[in-house]
Design a protein around this motif. Structure first.
Motif, mmCIF file in Angstrom:
data_model
loop_
_atom_site.group_PDB
_atom_site.id
_atom_site.type_symbol
_atom_site.label_atom_id
_atom_site.label_comp_id
_atom_site.label_asym_id
_atom_site.label_seq_id
_atom_site.Cartn_x
_atom_site.Cartn_y
_atom_site.Cartn_z
ATOM 1 N N ALA A 118 0.838 -1.208 0.000
ATOM 2 C CA ALA A 118 0.000 0.000 0.000
ATOM 3 C C ALA A 118 0.870 1.253 0.000
ATOM 4 O O ALA A 118 0.575 2.231 -0.697
ATOM 5 C CB ALA A 118 -0.930 -0.009 1.217
ATOM 6 N N VAL A 119 1.969 1.221 0.751
ATOM 7 C CA VAL A 119 2.908 2.345 0.753
ATOM 8 C C VAL A 119 3.542 2.496 -0.627
ATOM 9 O O VAL A 119 3.674 3.607 -1.151
ATOM 10 C CB VAL A 119 3.991 2.139 1.826
ATOM 11 N N ALA A 120 3.917 1.379 -1.233
ATOM 12 C CA ALA A 120 4.523 1.423 -2.566
ATOM 13 C C ALA A 120 3.576 2.047 -3.579
ATOM 14 O O ALA A 120 3.965 2.913 -4.376
ATOM 15 C CB ALA A 120 4.925 0.016 -3.005
ATOM 16 N N ALA A 121 2.321 1.610 -3.551
ATOM 17 C CA ALA A 121 1.335 2.122 -4.504
ATOM 18 C C ALA A 121 1.103 3.620 -4.316
ATOM 19 O O ALA A 121 0.896 4.356 -5.289
ATOM 20 C CB ALA A 121 0.020 1.361 -4.353
ATOM 21 N N ALA A 122 1.147 4.070 -3.072
ATOM 22 C CA ALA A 122 0.908 5.484 -2.790
ATOM 23 C C ALA A 122 2.145 6.345 -3.002
ATOM 24 O O ALA A 122 2.045 7.569 -3.038
ATOM 25 C CB ALA A 122 0.409 5.645 -1.356
ATOM 26 N N PHE A 128 -6.891 -0.632 -14.797
ATOM 27 C CA PHE A 128 -7.300 0.760 -14.990
ATOM 28 C C PHE A 128 -8.245 1.159 -13.861
ATOM 29 O O PHE A 128 -9.254 0.502 -13.606
ATOM 30 C CB PHE A 128 -7.994 0.921 -16.344
ATOM 31 N N GLY A 129 -7.889 2.224 -13.172
ATOM 32 C CA GLY A 129 -8.697 2.662 -12.037
ATOM 33 C C GLY A 129 -8.493 1.833 -10.792
ATOM 34 O O GLY A 129 -9.264 1.931 -9.842
ATOM 35 N N GLY A 130 -7.412 1.031 -10.760
ATOM 36 C CA GLY A 130 -7.191 0.142 -9.626
ATOM 37 C C GLY A 130 -6.449 0.771 -8.468
ATOM 38 O O GLY A 130 -6.111 0.079 -7.507
ATOM 39 N N VAL A 186 1.889 2.804 -14.525
ATOM 40 C CA VAL A 186 2.830 2.175 -13.600
ATOM 41 C C VAL A 186 3.012 0.710 -13.986
ATOM 42 O O VAL A 186 2.045 0.010 -14.303
ATOM 43 C CB VAL A 186 2.329 2.289 -12.151
ATOM 44 N N SER A 187 4.245 0.255 -13.981
ATOM 45 C CA SER A 187 4.554 -1.149 -14.233
ATOM 46 C C SER A 187 4.821 -1.853 -12.908
ATOM 47 O O SER A 187 5.525 -1.320 -12.046
ATOM 48 C CB SER A 187 5.787 -1.273 -15.132
ATOM 49 N N VAL A 188 4.251 -3.058 -12.765
ATOM 50 C CA VAL A 188 4.434 -3.844 -11.549
ATOM 51 C C VAL A 188 5.105 -5.161 -11.931
ATOM 52 O O VAL A 188 4.692 -5.831 -12.883
ATOM 53 C CB VAL A 188 3.096 -4.122 -10.847
ATOM 54 N N CYS A 189 6.142 -5.524 -11.183
ATOM 55 C CA CYS A 189 6.917 -6.718 -11.509
ATOM 56 C C CYS A 189 7.248 -7.478 -10.233
ATOM 57 O O CYS A 189 7.468 -6.874 -9.180
ATOM 58 C CB CYS A 189 8.207 -6.313 -12.235
#
Length: 347
Positions: A254-258, A280-282, A288-291
């Motif tokens: 959650a910290v990473a996403a914010a 989209f809208g998540g 943003v790329s997530v790996c």
């Protein structure tokens, strides 16, 4: 010989006596000089019986270095007495990924029953181990074994992750490291060695934040409910171009996403069991790329060891005897190890 084995699902690891292994055709016998302990080991030992994928008993340890002590018939490329590091994510050796040294991406290993040492195959937490092929050995060339052992995973994995984001880590950019443990403290050093980015380290432990500062972090922040807002403040509201989460729990994700910027990278290295909604809208900024990377290539391990020889990367280690390994795992589980716990099986 002595070995540290996980023998029964749900039990603690044990130091036991097992027969000295013999190298088969094409294999190499190593006298293990150092082996790192990893949170992945704790995760494996927490899996319930119905989910456990490996045969037991299993000798633990997927970070290993040692001295070549014997060669099976047909094994070539190393000689007795060579000091080497073990490349852990073994592949089939024949596919395109393996031909490029990317055995961590081998699509056939699981189907062929090929498993990494300490994660299915007998590992490095023993006085001796067998390595399936000389191609999985990289010369130490003078590196201290206790320093080198963690680099085979705790160094290789963040190096692999950071290399993928190098185009975004330009002058004026920011990289956030969440969790400054065994992998995170090396990630801070790699970011400083490889990029001009400002490095911001987050952790819940003040002691680990002190370690982060000692190894080169520009800024350190407590990883709490205000951490993402502070990252935004440091970046004039833009966010970090790259966030590397070495915990992987719901709270840290959650910290990473914010914290991540538009078109940034979130790399989930830790195996804390959290998930990050993508769509989209998540909740993530646009583009943003997530790996979720897995280990690294053989070439990358060679490069990590070279960085260590140049003095640009080092492992903060605490050493243990093989007899003390169960206690070391207890301390690792309690978060009471700064950097990496390393076992010295020979003394």
């Amino acid at each position: 010989m002595k070995a540290v084995q996980y023998r029964t699902v749900g039990s603690a690891p044990e130091v036991v006596e097992v027969p000295l292994p013999e190298p088969g055709p094409g294999q190499v016998l190593l006298k293990v000089t150092a082996a790192g302990l990893c949170h992945s080991d704790l995760a494996v030992m927490s899996w319930p019986q119905e989910q456990f994928p490996y045969p037991l008993p299993m000798t633990l340890g997927h970070e290993g270095v040692g001295t070549v002590a014997g060669l099976g018939s047909g094994a070539a490329g190393v000689a007795e007495g060579d000091e080497v590091a073990v490349y852990g994510p073994w592949g089939c050796g024949l596919c395109r990924a393996c031909a490029e040294g990317r055995e961590n991406s081998c699509p056939h290993a699981a189907g062929l029953g090929i498993m990494p040492p300490g994660l299915g195959s007998p590992g490095a937490l023993a006085e001796y181990m067998v390595v399936d092929s000389p191609r999985h050995l990289v010369p130490l060339n003078g590196l201290d074994p206790a320093q080198a052992a963690p680099l085979t995973d705790a160094g290789l994995t963040p190096y692999h992750a950071i290399r993928a984001s190098l185009p975004k880590l330009v002058p004026g950019s920011t990289a956030v490291v969440v969790g400054v443990g065994g992998l995170g403290h090396i990630a801070v050093q790699l970011l400083r060695a490889l990029t001009p980015a400002r490095v911001v380290a987050l952790d819940v432990s003040k002691e680990k934040l002190e370690l982060a500062r000692a190894v080169g972090a520009h800024e350190t922040l407590l990883s709490d409910g205000e951490a993402a807002a502070r990252v935004r403040e440091l970046t004039d509201g833009i966010g970090a171009e790259v966030v590397l989460d070495f915990v992987g729990a719901e709270a840290t994700l959650a910290v990473a996403a914010a914290s991540v910027a538009v078109a940034g990278d979130v790399t989930v290295v830790g195996i804390g069991g959290g998930t990050l909604p993508v769509g989209f809208g998540g909740g993530l900024p646009f583009e943003v790329s997530v790996c979720a990377p897995y280990w690294g290539s053989r070439r990358e391990l060679i490069e990590v060891l070279e960085l260590a020889r140049q003095g640009l990367v080092s492992s903060h280690v605490e050493t243990f005897s093989i007899e003390a390994t169960p206690l070391a795992y207890e301390r690792l589980h309690a978060g009471d190890v700064g950097g990496r716990a390393v076992v010295l099986p020979q003394g």
